[in-house]
Scaffold this motif. Structure first.
Motif, mmCIF file in Angstrom:
data_model
loop_
_atom_site.group_PDB
_atom_site.id
_atom_site.type_symbol
_atom_site.label_atom_id
_atom_site.label_comp_id
_atom_site.label_asym_id
_atom_site.label_seq_id
_atom_site.Cartn_x
_atom_site.Cartn_y
_atom_site.Cartn_z
ATOM 1 N N PHE A 1 -36.915 18.185 56.606
ATOM 2 C CA PHE A 1 -38.065 18.414 56.058
ATOM 3 C C PHE A 1 -38.418 20.047 55.769
ATOM 4 O O PHE A 1 -39.227 20.203 54.740
ATOM 5 C CB PHE A 1 -39.338 17.993 56.926
ATOM 6 N N ALA A 2 -37.483 20.749 56.383
ATOM 7 C CA ALA A 2 -37.727 22.071 56.135
ATOM 8 C C ALA A 2 -37.441 22.666 54.888
ATOM 9 O O ALA A 2 -37.832 23.586 54.019
ATOM 10 C CB ALA A 2 -36.717 23.028 57.202
ATOM 11 N N ILE A 3 -36.509 21.971 54.048
ATOM 12 C CA ILE A 3 -36.282 22.398 52.757
ATOM 13 C C ILE A 3 -37.531 22.016 51.945
ATOM 14 O O ILE A 3 -37.947 22.557 50.916
ATOM 15 C CB ILE A 3 -35.025 21.337 52.293
ATOM 16 N N LEU A 4 -38.132 20.700 52.127
ATOM 17 C CA LEU A 4 -39.197 20.502 51.120
ATOM 18 C C LEU A 4 -40.313 21.565 51.508
ATOM 19 O O LEU A 4 -41.050 22.015 50.534
ATOM 20 C CB LEU A 4 -39.736 18.996 51.520
ATOM 21 N N ALA A 5 -40.558 21.829 53.035
ATOM 22 C CA ALA A 5 -41.671 22.686 53.211
ATOM 23 C C ALA A 5 -41.312 24.155 52.461
ATOM 24 O O ALA A 5 -42.276 24.668 51.782
ATOM 25 C CB ALA A 5 -41.689 22.993 54.696
ATOM 26 N N ASP A 6 -39.934 24.430 52.353
ATOM 27 C CA ASP A 6 -39.936 25.861 51.623
ATOM 28 C C ASP A 6 -40.048 25.818 50.400
ATOM 29 O O ASP A 6 -40.810 26.580 49.569
ATOM 30 C CB ASP A 6 -38.354 25.912 51.867
ATOM 31 N N ALA A 7 -39.852 24.511 49.486
ATOM 32 C CA ALA A 7 -40.164 24.264 48.294
ATOM 33 C C ALA A 7 -41.632 24.348 48.295
ATOM 34 O O ALA A 7 -42.397 24.831 46.942
ATOM 35 C CB ALA A 7 -39.556 23.036 47.562
ATOM 36 N N THR B 1 -42.489 22.962 62.750
ATOM 37 C CA THR B 1 -42.764 24.450 62.742
ATOM 38 C C THR B 1 -43.799 24.586 62.269
ATOM 39 O O THR B 1 -44.463 23.783 61.270
ATOM 40 C CB THR B 1 -41.548 25.186 62.113
ATOM 41 N N PRO B 2 -44.677 25.826 62.553
ATOM 42 C CA PRO B 2 -45.932 25.941 61.834
ATOM 43 C C PRO B 2 -46.143 25.723 60.487
ATOM 44 O O PRO B 2 -46.917 25.153 59.959
ATOM 45 C CB PRO B 2 -46.200 27.368 62.305
ATOM 46 N N ILE B 3 -45.106 26.123 59.738
ATOM 47 C CA ILE B 3 -45.165 26.089 58.161
ATOM 48 C C ILE B 3 -45.073 24.705 57.787
ATOM 49 O O ILE B 3 -45.728 24.306 57.160
ATOM 50 C CB ILE B 3 -44.009 27.228 57.726
ATOM 51 N N GLU B 4 -44.081 23.844 58.665
ATOM 52 C CA GLU B 4 -43.904 22.605 58.127
ATOM 53 C C GLU B 4 -45.115 21.766 58.590
ATOM 54 O O GLU B 4 -45.708 20.774 57.880
ATOM 55 C CB GLU B 4 -42.793 21.915 58.970
ATOM 56 N N ALA B 5 -45.743 21.941 59.592
ATOM 57 C CA ALA B 5 -47.088 21.545 60.042
ATOM 58 C C ALA B 5 -48.072 21.709 59.106
ATOM 59 O O ALA B 5 -49.122 20.654 58.804
ATOM 60 C CB ALA B 5 -47.475 22.142 61.609
ATOM 61 N N SER B 6 -48.477 22.809 58.568
ATOM 62 C CA SER B 6 -49.393 23.117 57.686
ATOM 63 C C SER B 6 -49.186 22.387 56.499
ATOM 64 O O SER B 6 -50.306 21.458 55.986
ATOM 65 C CB SER B 6 -49.439 24.590 57.286
ATOM 66 N N PHE B 7 -48.034 21.878 56.004
ATOM 67 C CA PHE B 7 -47.639 21.036 54.968
ATOM 68 C C PHE B 7 -48.019 19.811 55.150
ATOM 69 O O PHE B 7 -48.655 18.822 54.318
ATOM 70 C CB PHE B 7 -46.262 21.297 54.298
ATOM 71 N N ILE B 8 -47.575 19.305 56.407
ATOM 72 C CA ILE B 8 -47.812 17.820 56.794
ATOM 73 C C ILE B 8 -49.526 17.597 56.821
ATOM 74 O O ILE B 8 -49.767 16.602 56.459
ATOM 75 C CB ILE B 8 -47.408 17.594 58.192
ATOM 76 N N LEU B 9 -50.043 18.490 57.387
ATOM 77 C CA LEU B 9 -51.533 18.373 57.601
ATOM 78 C C LEU B 9 -52.209 18.536 56.057
ATOM 79 O O LEU B 9 -53.071 17.545 55.742
ATOM 80 C CB LEU B 9 -52.085 19.561 58.355
#
Ligand code: ATP
Length: 588
Positions: A3-9, A147-155
């Motif tokens: 998911f980190a790849i998607l969050a980074d995009a 990770t915090p950044i992943e969490a922010s996009f999930i939310l």
């Protein structure tokens, strides 16, 4: 796929509004995406789980998300709320919040796109009394491992606040580049999208089978086809200029456009914006299969409210009463309709889109067995101004809005507004020449008789390049007391704490709304405006366009999505049109 790849995009895409950069980020992402997850990625990029017509909604409330963040991080709810108030976006605030996490998870697993998607899907499907607790459990389990950044996009996905500004066209450009190495192939992808309304499916086919797969793409019964739309003309003259001297004229009925997918007794109905509206029309589901002499068909019709005694057509607003979840049987009896067919898109396993209009009409007449409930829309072939004029008069006398004019030898162009179909409405002949469908973005509280309701609405047109809603006018006239009550009721569900990032407005409102509701207005003129944002900088630097003396026509366009509202391009065309009329008058 991690998911980190998607969050980074997502992170990169959030930082730009430039179409070329967005395309580039998308291409890079698609190239890293395995075939089996490409459709999921495409839906998630649009903040969805499935194509719109399936109606799958995540519907997670802010309060619940805050509780889940607190549960997974150990941070008190109060503190989360304070951070949230500061930034106005819970997704973004959660990055800051989760960096202060007091609870650490020892067995943190990398989260994958598949896991996030499946969990979100489970959340969307939950119903019933225990669903809130279960949702919370699912969300906090994801947040635990994110990770915090992943969490922010999930939310953001959960709350529906992910706004990357990627229009469908940008997405198709990127798919064409990533999987066919040529942006020009976008055209073919567009065709597949127009006949399936499912970008995830288009992505899956192009990723696994390339251009060849796209060329073989077929219509699927029960997947809606994006509707063909019409350009407007102001006079019979203009119509002849654009269409030549022989074409079809049909009554333009004032009802709801319905796309009917039928196989035996199974009937699914889609609205103009491709929402599944089957539940509003149990009478269509029951009666229409008996009137159709074909095994499998996709038809288009206008459902119109009628006076049962006289058979007269009633205005569109009457249909609003059908838009309810409960007691629909009562509404069916109280607000009877007729179904008026005007096109056929698919017949017994074969697409009809490529057939000429006149062949489609012939087929339609062959398979629809007409009765009181099911009819074909009146049509005649016209060859000169007088004939159009006469048919227009007849249509207005029958309670219609005007005429639809259609070229005889043209195919059905799914998903496009073109000049093969023209609409000629009576009101086009005066003032602005047309009504506009605008999105309600804000409101001002009423005074006097209007206290406790919204007295004035702030409206926006759609900027389809930037995927933004640009302010164009305030409207405070044309409302009956009933309209004001109804609007207040509908809009209360759409109030937001902060202005939605897709709204572009310098004018401040008392209340902001999710840009969702579309209303119809007329106006006397379009003028240049230093305040409003519609078509900003397009005609003159630092200046937008605004409506002068706008008036609500009484039509709440529930069948239109915000993205179907009048675009800035259309507003500019009207602006230029009125300048031309003024210029021509001066020359006379
Ligand atoms: P409008 O606001 O004028 O209804 P629209 O944006 O919904 O327009 P257009 O393609 O511009 O869509 O106008 C055609 C609309 O008119 C269709 O969406 C349909 O609902 C309605 N309609 C009524 N009669 C006909 C007809 N004979 N053929 C096609 N569409 C018709």
């Amino acid at each position: 796929m991690e998911f980190a790849i998607l969050a980074d995009a997502f992170r990169k895409m959030e930082s730009t509004r430039k179409r070329l950069e967005l395309t580039q980020y998308l291409v890079e992402l698609f190239e890293k995406t395995p075939q089996e997850v490409i459709s999921k990625i495409v839906y998630l990029l649009q903040g969805k789980l499935r194509p719109d017509f399936e109606g799958i909604e995540l519907g997670v409330a802010e309060k619940l998300a805050i509780r889940a963040i607190s549960k997974s991080s150990g941070i008190p709810i109060k503190k989360i709320e304070t951070e949230y108030r500061k930034s106005g976006d819970l997704g973004s605030a959660s990055t800051v919040i989760l960096e202060q996490k007091t609870q650490t998870t020892f067995l943190m697993e990398d989260i994958t796109v598949e896991r996030v998607y499946e969990t979100l899907f489970k959340i969307a499907k939950l119903e019933g009394s225990r669903s809130q607790d279960m949702k919370m459990k699912y969300i906090s389990s994801l947040l635990n491992d994110a990770t915090p950044i992943e969490a922010s996009f999930i939310l953001k996905i959960l709350l529906g606040t992910l706004r990357l500004g990627v229009a469908e066209n940008t997405m198709m450009d990127a798919l064409a580049i990533a999987f066919t190495s040529n942006k020009e192939n976008r055209k073919q992808l567009e065709h597949s999208y127009n006949v399936s309304s499912d970008l995830g499916k288009v992505a899956e086919v192009v990723a696994s089978k390339g251009l060849e797969g796209i060329e073989k793409f077929e219509i699927n019964l029960f997947n809606p086809i994006r509707p063909m739309l019409a350009d407007r003309v102001k006079s019979e003259d203009e119509a002849i200029e654009k269409m030549g001297n022989k074409f079809a004229a049909e009554y333009k009925l004032d009802g709801e456009r319905v796309q009917l997918h039928i196989e035996g007794e199974r009937v699914i109905l889609f609205s103009r914006s491709l929402e599944n509206i089957t539940s509003y029309y149990p009478d269509i589901v029951e009666k229409i299969p008996k009137s159709i002499q074909a095994e499998k068909v996709i038809l288009e019709a206008e459902a119109v409210a009628i006076n049962e005694n006289s058979g007269e057509f009633l205005p569109f607003q009457e249909l609003m009463h059908r838009r309810r979840k409960y007691k629909i049987e009562k509404a069916v009896l109280q607000y009877p309709i007729s179904v008026n067919f005007f096109d056929i898109l698919y017949h017994n396993g074969k697409s009809c889109l490529e057939l000429e209009y006149q062949e489609r009409r012939k087929l339609l007449e062959k398979i629809v067995k007409e009765d009181e409930f099911a009819k074909n829309i009146p049509m005649t072939i016209v060859t000169n101004e007088n004939e159009i004029e006469e048919f227009l008069e007849n249509s207005i006398n029958a309670g219609c809005e005007g005429l639809m004019l259609k070229m005889l030898d043209k195919p059905y162009q799914a998903g496009s507004r073109g000049s093969h179909w023209l609409k000629l409405k009576r009101e086009y002949r005066n003032e602005l020449g047309d009504s506009l469908d605008l999105v309600v973005i804000g409101a001002f509280f009423g005074k006097g008789r209007r206290t406790g309701r919204y007295g004035t609405l702030l409206l926006a047109s759609y900027d389809d390049d930037q995927d933004m809603f640009t302010s164009i006018c305030k409207v405070g006239t044309g409302f009956t007391d009933e309209d004001l009550d109804q609007l207040y009721q509908i809009l209360s569900d759409k109030v937001t704490i902060k202005k939605n990032p897709r709204i572009d407005s310098e004018m401040e409102a008392d209340v902001w709304f999710e840009p969702e509701l579309v209303v119809e207005v007329v106006a006397s003129e379009i003028t240049l405006s230093p305040i409003h944002k519609a078509a900003r900088d397009q005609i003159r630097k630092n200046t937008g366009l605004a409506l002068r003396f706008p008036k609500f026509t009484g039509k709440i366009r529930v069948e239109k999505a915000a993205e179907d509202a009048s675009t800035n391009e259309e507003v500019m065309t009207l602006y230029k049109g009125q300048k031309k009329v003024a210029h021509d008058k001066n020359l006379m």
